[in-house]
Design a protein around this motif. Structure first.
Motif, short mmCIF file in Angstrom:
data_model
loop_
_atom_site.label_atom_id
_atom_site.label_comp_id
_atom_site.label_asym_id
_atom_site.label_seq_id
_atom_site.Cartn_x
_atom_site.Cartn_y
_atom_site.Cartn_z
N UNK A 199 3.37 -9.67 -2.37
CA UNK A 199 3.26 -8.21 -2.36
C UNK A 199 1.97 -7.75 -1.68
N UNK A 200 0.89 -8.47 -1.92
CA UNK A 200 -0.38 -8.10 -1.29
C UNK A 200 -0.33 -8.36 0.22
N UNK A 201 0.37 -9.42 0.64
CA UNK A 201 0.53 -9.68 2.06
C UNK A 201 1.37 -8.58 2.71
N UNK A 202 2.43 -8.18 2.05
CA UNK A 202 3.27 -7.11 2.58
C UNK A 202 2.47 -5.81 2.72
N UNK A 203 1.62 -5.53 1.73
CA UNK A 203 0.79 -4.33 1.79
C UNK A 203 -0.19 -4.40 2.95
N UNK A 204 -0.76 -5.58 3.19
CA UNK A 204 -1.69 -5.75 4.31
C UNK A 204 -0.99 -5.52 5.64
N UNK A 205 0.26 -5.97 5.74
CA UNK A 205 1.00 -5.80 6.99
C UNK A 205 1.41 -4.34 7.19
N UNK A 206 1.75 -3.65 6.11
CA UNK A 206 2.05 -2.22 6.21
C UNK A 206 0.82 -1.44 6.68
N UNK A 207 -0.32 -1.81 6.17
CA UNK A 207 -1.57 -1.17 6.60
C UNK A 207 -1.83 -1.44 8.08
N UNK A 208 -1.60 -2.68 8.52
CA UNK A 208 -1.79 -3.02 9.93
C UNK A 208 -0.81 -2.22 10.80
N UNK A 209 0.43 -2.09 10.34
CA UNK A 209 1.44 -1.33 11.11
C UNK A 209 1.01 0.12 11.25
N UNK A 210 0.50 0.69 10.16
CA UNK A 210 0.04 2.08 10.22
C UNK A 210 -1.13 2.23 11.19
N UNK A 211 -2.00 1.23 11.20
CA UNK A 211 -3.14 1.25 12.12
C UNK A 211 -2.68 1.25 13.57
#
Length: 249
Positions: free
Chosen positions: A99-111
Motif C-alpha cells: 500500500x505504501x508503494x502504491x501511494x508513492x507511485x500515485x504521488x509520482x504520477x501526480x508529480x
C-alpha cells in the motif's frame, strides 16, 4: 543496488540516478546532455527488467522537480506506473508495504502529470582548493614539545575539492630538520593498522584549514618517491581531527 523501503528514492539505484543527474546540471550540462549521460551511465540497468523501472521513475521525477521534465522520459515513467512494473516484488513484502508503494507511485504520477514547477538553476557546491602542493612538508607541535612532520604525497583534484593526501614522516624530537634530512626520512603509519596515507578535506567554508589548527608549512620540500602515484588514501579526515589524533599520541 537495493531498496530499503517503498518510497521512490528508498532505493540505491534511484538515489544514484538522482544524484548523478543533479551533479551534471550543477556542473553546467544542458538538459539533453545530462539526460544522455545518465542514460549511458546506467545502460546495464536499463537491460534489467527489475532495475529499468526504478531508473526511469527516478529520472523522470528528478527532472520534474527541477522543472526540466522531458516528454519521452515522462511517458516512459507513466507507462511503467500504468503497467504495474514498479510494483513487481512488493506483493511479497506484505499488504502494508504494498500500500505504501502504491501511494508513492500515485504521488509520482501526480508529480509527472500535474503542473510542472518553474525551471530551477542548480549551482555547484562550494569547493575548497588547497594551497598545498606535492612535496610540501607540514610541522605540528605536539603537547610534549616534540614535532610531528607530514609530507604531502600528492594533491587530488576531485569534484568535491582539491585536497592533499599526506603521510607522516618518521621523526622524533623537538627540532625542525633541514632539507637534506627531510628527503631521507621514511614514511610512518599515522593511524595504527591503517597504512600511511591520509586524505585531508575541508568540507565546508567554516571548517578549519591546516594553519587554523596549528600546522606550519616548512620551507623545505621532499622530492617525489617512486610509490607516490600508486598510494591510495587509507583514511579520510579533516584537519582538526588530524590534529587531535596527533595530540593523543
Amino acid at each position: 543496488m537495493g531498496a530499503w523501503g517503498p518510497g521512490l528514492f528508498s532505493d540505491d539505484l534511484a538515489c544514484d540516478v538522482r544524484d548523478e543527474y543533479r551533479e551534471l546540471i550543477e556542473d553546467g550540462a544542458t538538459d539533453e546532455e545530462a539526460r544522455r549521460r545518465v542514460v549511458e551511465s546506467y545502460s546495464e540497468a536499463l537491460d534489467d527488467p527489475g532495475e529499468a523501472p526504478v531508473f526511469w521513475l527516478a529520472l523522470a521525477v528528478t527532472e520534474s522537480k527541477l522543472g526540466r521534465l522531458d516528454d519521452v522520459v515522462r511517458d516512459r515513467a507513466l507507462g511503467i506506473i500504468e503497467r504495474g512494473e514498479a510494483l513487481a516484488g512488493w506483493e511479497a513484502a506484505g499488504a502494508k508495504a504494498l500500500a505504501r508503494r502504491e501511494a508513492a507511485l500515485l504521488k509520482a504520477r501526480a508529480q509527472l502529470t500535474g503542473p510542472q514547477p518553474a525551471r530551477r538553476r542548480l549551482r555547484p557546491p562550494w569547493r575548497h582548493v588547497t594551497d598545498l602542493s606535492a612535496g610540501a612538508v607540514l610541522a605540528y607541535r605536539l603537547p610534549s614539545g616534540d614535532v610531528a612532520l607530514l609530507r604531502v604525497v600528492r594533491v587530488d583534484d576531485q569534484r568535491q575539492g582539491r585536497c592533499p593526501i599526506v603521510s607522516m614522516l618518521r621523526h622524533s624530537g623537538d627540532a625542525l630538520p633541514g632539507a637534506a634530512e627531510l628527503d631521507a626520512m621514511p614514511d610512518a603509519p599515522l593511524y595504527p593498522f591503517e597504512g600511511t596515507t591520509v586524505q585531508v578535506w575541508v568540507f565546508r567554508k567554516k571548517d578549519p584549514d591546516y594553519r587554523d589548527v596549528g600546522f606550519t608549512l616548512l620551507d623545505g620540500t621532499i622530492g617525489p618517491r617512486p610509490e607516490d602515484e600508486r598510494l591510495a588514501a587509507q583514511v579520510h579526515t579533516h584537519w582538526r581531527s588530524l590534529a587531535e589524533e596527533l595530540d593523543a599520541r
